[in-house]
Design a protein around this motif. Structure first.
Motif, PDB file in Angstrom:
ATOM      1  N   LEU A  13      -0.660  -4.364  -5.893  1.00  0.00           N
ATOM      2  CA  LEU A  13      -0.413  -3.258  -5.207  1.00  0.00           C
ATOM      3  C   LEU A  13      -1.655  -2.414  -4.840  1.00  0.00           C
ATOM      4  N   TRP A  14      -1.598  -1.697  -3.928  1.00  0.00           N
ATOM      5  CA  TRP A  14      -2.595  -0.710  -3.694  1.00  0.00           C
ATOM      6  C   TRP A  14      -1.975   0.727  -3.848  1.00  0.00           C
ATOM      7  N   LEU A  15      -2.421   1.575  -4.668  1.00  0.00           N
ATOM      8  CA  LEU A  15      -2.012   2.761  -4.909  1.00  0.00           C
ATOM      9  C   LEU A  15      -3.090   4.024  -5.038  1.00  0.00           C
ATOM     10  N   THR A  16      -2.582   4.761  -4.012  1.00  0.00           N
ATOM     11  CA  THR A  16      -3.500   5.776  -3.474  1.00  0.00           C
ATOM     12  C   THR A  16      -2.873   7.146  -4.143  1.00  0.00           C
ATOM     13  N   ASN A  17      -3.682   8.083  -4.948  1.00  0.00           N
ATOM     14  CA  ASN A  17      -3.306   9.400  -5.237  1.00  0.00           C
ATOM     15  C   ASN A  17      -4.326  10.524  -5.028  1.00  0.00           C
ATOM     16  N   LYS A  18      -3.712  11.489  -4.967  1.00  0.00           N
ATOM     17  CA  LYS A  18      -4.911  12.812  -4.434  1.00  0.00           C
ATOM     18  C   LYS A  18      -4.704  13.990  -5.438  1.00  0.00           C
ATOM     19  N   LEU A  19      -6.034  14.512  -5.623  1.00  0.00           N
ATOM     20  CA  LEU A  19      -6.080  15.476  -6.492  1.00  0.00           C
ATOM     21  C   LEU A  19      -6.021  16.895  -6.006  1.00  0.00           C
ATOM     22  N   TRP A  20      -5.171  17.697  -6.265  1.00  0.00           N
ATOM     23  CA  TRP A  20      -4.879  18.889  -5.747  1.00  0.00           C
ATOM     24  C   TRP A  20      -6.030  19.970  -6.033  1.00  0.00           C
ATOM     25  N   PRO A  21      -6.501  20.993  -5.250  1.00  0.00           N
ATOM     26  CA  PRO A  21      -7.530  21.716  -5.475  1.00  0.00           C
ATOM     27  C   PRO A  21      -7.232  22.762  -6.624  1.00  0.00           C
ATOM     28  N   GLY A  22      -5.881  22.877  -6.911  1.00  0.00           N
ATOM     29  CA  GLY A  22      -5.846  23.561  -8.207  1.00  0.00           C
ATOM     30  C   GLY A  22      -6.343  23.012  -9.357  1.00  0.00           C
ATOM     31  N   HIS A  23      -6.590  21.844  -9.689  1.00  0.00           N
ATOM     32  CA  HIS A  23      -7.116  20.982 -10.339  1.00  0.00           C
ATOM     33  C   HIS A  23      -8.503  20.420 -10.494  1.00  0.00           C
ATOM     34  N   HIS A  59       0.846  -1.099   0.098  1.00  0.00           N
ATOM     35  CA  HIS A  59      -0.153   0.026  -0.044  1.00  0.00           C
ATOM     36  C   HIS A  59       1.018   1.310  -0.055  1.00  0.00           C
ATOM     37  N   ILE A  60       0.748   1.958  -1.090  1.00  0.00           N
ATOM     38  CA  ILE A  60       1.616   3.205  -1.183  1.00  0.00           C
ATOM     39  C   ILE A  60       0.675   4.251  -1.657  1.00  0.00           C
ATOM     40  N   ASP A  61       1.122   5.521  -0.600  1.00  0.00           N
ATOM     41  CA  ASP A  61       0.100   6.587  -0.731  1.00  0.00           C
ATOM     42  C   ASP A  61       0.974   7.820  -1.269  1.00  0.00           C
ATOM     43  N   THR A  62       0.199   8.640  -2.151  1.00  0.00           N
ATOM     44  CA  THR A  62       1.050   9.455  -2.746  1.00  0.00           C
ATOM     45  C   THR A  62       0.127  10.732  -3.101  1.00  0.00           C
ATOM     46  N   ALA A  63       0.544  11.815  -3.870  1.00  0.00           N
ATOM     47  CA  ALA A  63      -0.246  12.747  -4.344  1.00  0.00           C
ATOM     48  C   ALA A  63       0.424  13.598  -5.283  1.00  0.00           C
ATOM     49  N   LYS A  64      -0.357  14.109  -6.162  1.00  0.00           N
ATOM     50  CA  LYS A  64       0.234  15.248  -7.329  1.00  0.00           C
ATOM     51  C   LYS A  64       1.151  16.150  -6.600  1.00  0.00           C
ATOM     52  N   GLY A  98     -12.389   8.502  -2.952  1.00  0.00           N
ATOM     53  CA  GLY A  98     -12.675   9.401  -1.550  1.00  0.00           C
ATOM     54  C   GLY A  98     -12.219  10.669  -1.310  1.00  0.00           C
ATOM     55  N   VAL A  99     -11.941  11.117  -0.169  1.00  0.00           N
ATOM     56  CA  VAL A  99     -11.755  12.481  -0.010  1.00  0.00           C
ATOM     57  C   VAL A  99     -10.489  12.540   1.007  1.00  0.00           C
ATOM     58  N   SER A 100      -9.923  13.606   1.283  1.00  0.00           N
ATOM     59  CA  SER A 100      -8.997  13.836   2.413  1.00  0.00           C
ATOM     60  C   SER A 100      -9.380  15.149   3.148  1.00  0.00           C
ATOM     61  N   ASN A 101      -9.208  15.213   4.478  1.00  0.00           N
ATOM     62  CA  ASN A 101      -9.256  16.280   5.187  1.00  0.00           C
ATOM     63  C   ASN A 101     -10.800  17.019   5.420  1.00  0.00           C
ATOM     64  N   PHE A 102     -11.608  15.970   4.854  1.00  0.00           N
ATOM     65  CA  PHE A 102     -13.156  16.556   4.814  1.00  0.00           C
ATOM     66  C   PHE A 102     -13.853  16.417   6.463  1.00  0.00           C
ATOM     67  N   ASP A 106      -5.943   2.658  -7.453  1.00  0.00           N
ATOM     68  CA  ASP A 106      -6.791   1.840  -6.423  1.00  0.00           C
ATOM     69  C   ASP A 106      -7.684   2.734  -5.830  1.00  0.00           C
ATOM     70  N   LEU A 107      -7.198   3.919  -5.405  1.00  0.00           N
ATOM     71  CA  LEU A 107      -7.803   5.033  -4.626  1.00  0.00           C
ATOM     72  C   LEU A 107      -7.591   6.367  -4.935  1.00  0.00           C
ATOM     73  N   TYR A 108      -8.309   7.049  -5.310  1.00  0.00           N
ATOM     74  CA  TYR A 108      -8.361   8.743  -5.714  1.00  0.00           C
ATOM     75  C   TYR A 108      -8.997   9.532  -4.952  1.00  0.00           C
ATOM     76  N   LEU A 109      -8.300  10.444  -4.250  1.00  0.00           N
ATOM     77  CA  LEU A 109      -9.001  11.314  -3.283  1.00  0.00           C
ATOM     78  C   LEU A 109      -8.881  12.817  -3.750  1.00  0.00           C
ATOM     79  N   MET A 110      -9.913  13.665  -3.261  1.00  0.00           N
ATOM     80  CA  MET A 110      -9.828  15.087  -3.243  1.00  0.00           C
ATOM     81  C   MET A 110      -8.982  15.603  -2.203  1.00  0.00           C
ATOM     82  N   HIS A 111      -8.139  16.323  -2.175  1.00  0.00           N
ATOM     83  CA  HIS A 111      -6.924  16.091  -1.155  1.00  0.00           C
ATOM     84  C   HIS A 111      -7.343  17.177  -0.305  1.00  0.00           C
ATOM     85  N   TRP A 112      -8.358  18.156  -0.480  1.00  0.00           N
ATOM     86  CA  TRP A 112      -8.577  19.354   0.504  1.00  0.00           C
ATOM     87  C   TRP A 112     -10.107  19.655   0.151  1.00  0.00           C
TER      88      TRP A 112
END
Length: 285
Positions: free
Chosen positions: A76-86, A49-54, A149-153, A109-115
């Protein structure tokens, strides 16, 4: 290329039936990425399980490490996050494809709204969040990401998303450690079938010299970091400690070899003092 078989880490079920590993490796900007550390996690520690973000600017480096490890993509479980600028319907879809391309994968595997803040003058946060979430819903429905999913909500952000959209987030990733225990939010997520995932489990080191943590470390013959990570996973929280040091990553992985007694879990549960060691979304409408 990895020569050892993966260890079997416990998993947590998502509302769509997928199983997310309860333990993973976090990455971050500002020196939060190490090629050797990621390879060590994948090859020597069996982390899948690896977690990252743009925003962390290490997607291309991760692609190299994953390829060198030889670990099959399906493992693998790969998580990435979408920055509000996008944020925004079209922009989010394009950003997703670019992230996949940089990481050398066809899906996430998982895509999150970062903020929860939209950072778009003239439009309300709620409106932009809804537009963006609809894009993520389509990516999910098209099979391009297996969960969204989301992050910091916070609760009010999640309530608005439920009213405005169709798919309830599968995950909410939030700061979580003994000094920051948003128990009302955790309970809300559990009632709504949203898996709660915690980042910064060591409070950026601020919890490691806490007298209670030190006392328990001595009692169990473990490090203060292991006590905090064990407390998090034992609470059923998906936990993604960050480190660029091989010995720390190895140490963090050993938390499944012991269990904290109920009274010690309760003692750690009393350490909440409300502090944030990272962003605080409380003021975001």
């Amino acid at each position: 290329m990895c020569s050892t078989a993966a260890l079997i880490y416990p998993t947590v079920p998502l509302s769509n039936g997928l199983q997310i590993p309860i333990f993973g490796l976090g990455t971050s900007h500002d020196g939060g990425y190490s090629h050797d550390a990621v390879l060590h996690a994948l090859c020597d520690c069996g982390v899948r399980h690896i977690d990252t973000a743009k925003r962390y600017n290490c997607e291309e480096e991760l692609a190299v490490a994953i390829k060198e490890s030889g670990v099959p993509r399906s493992d693998l479980w790969l998580t990435n996050k979408l920055w509000p600028g996008h944020y925004g319907y079209e922009t989010a879809k394009k950003a997703f494809q670019k992230s996949c391309s940089r990481m050398g994968v066809e899906y996430l595997d998982l895509y999150l709204m970062h903020w929860p803040g939209a950072m778009q003058p003239g439009r309300s946060n709620r409106e932009v969040r809804a537009d963006t979430w609809r894009a993520l819903e389509e990516l999910y429905e098209d099979g391009k990401c297996r969960a969204i999913g989301v992050s910091n909500f916070l609760i009010h952000h999640l309530e608005q998303l439920k009213e405005d959209c169709t798919v309830v987030p599968h995950v909410n990733q939030v700061e979580y450690h003994p000094l920051q225990q948003p128990n009302e939010l955790i309970e809300y997520c559990r009632q709504e079938g949203i898996v709660f995932e915690g980042y910064c489990p060591l409070a950026k080191g601020q919890v490691l010299d806490n007298p209670t943590v030190l006392q328990l470390a001595q009692k169990y013959g473990r490090s203060p970091a292991q006590i905090c990570i064990r407390w998090s996973v034992q609470n059923g929280v998906v936990t993604i400690p960050k480190s660029t040091k091989k010995e720390r990553i190895w140490e963090n992985c050993q938390v499944f070899e012991f269990q904290l007694e109920e009274m010690d879990m309760a003692a750690l549960g009393k350490l909440h003092d409300g502090r944030h060691v990272t962003w605080d979304p409380t003021s975001v409408a």
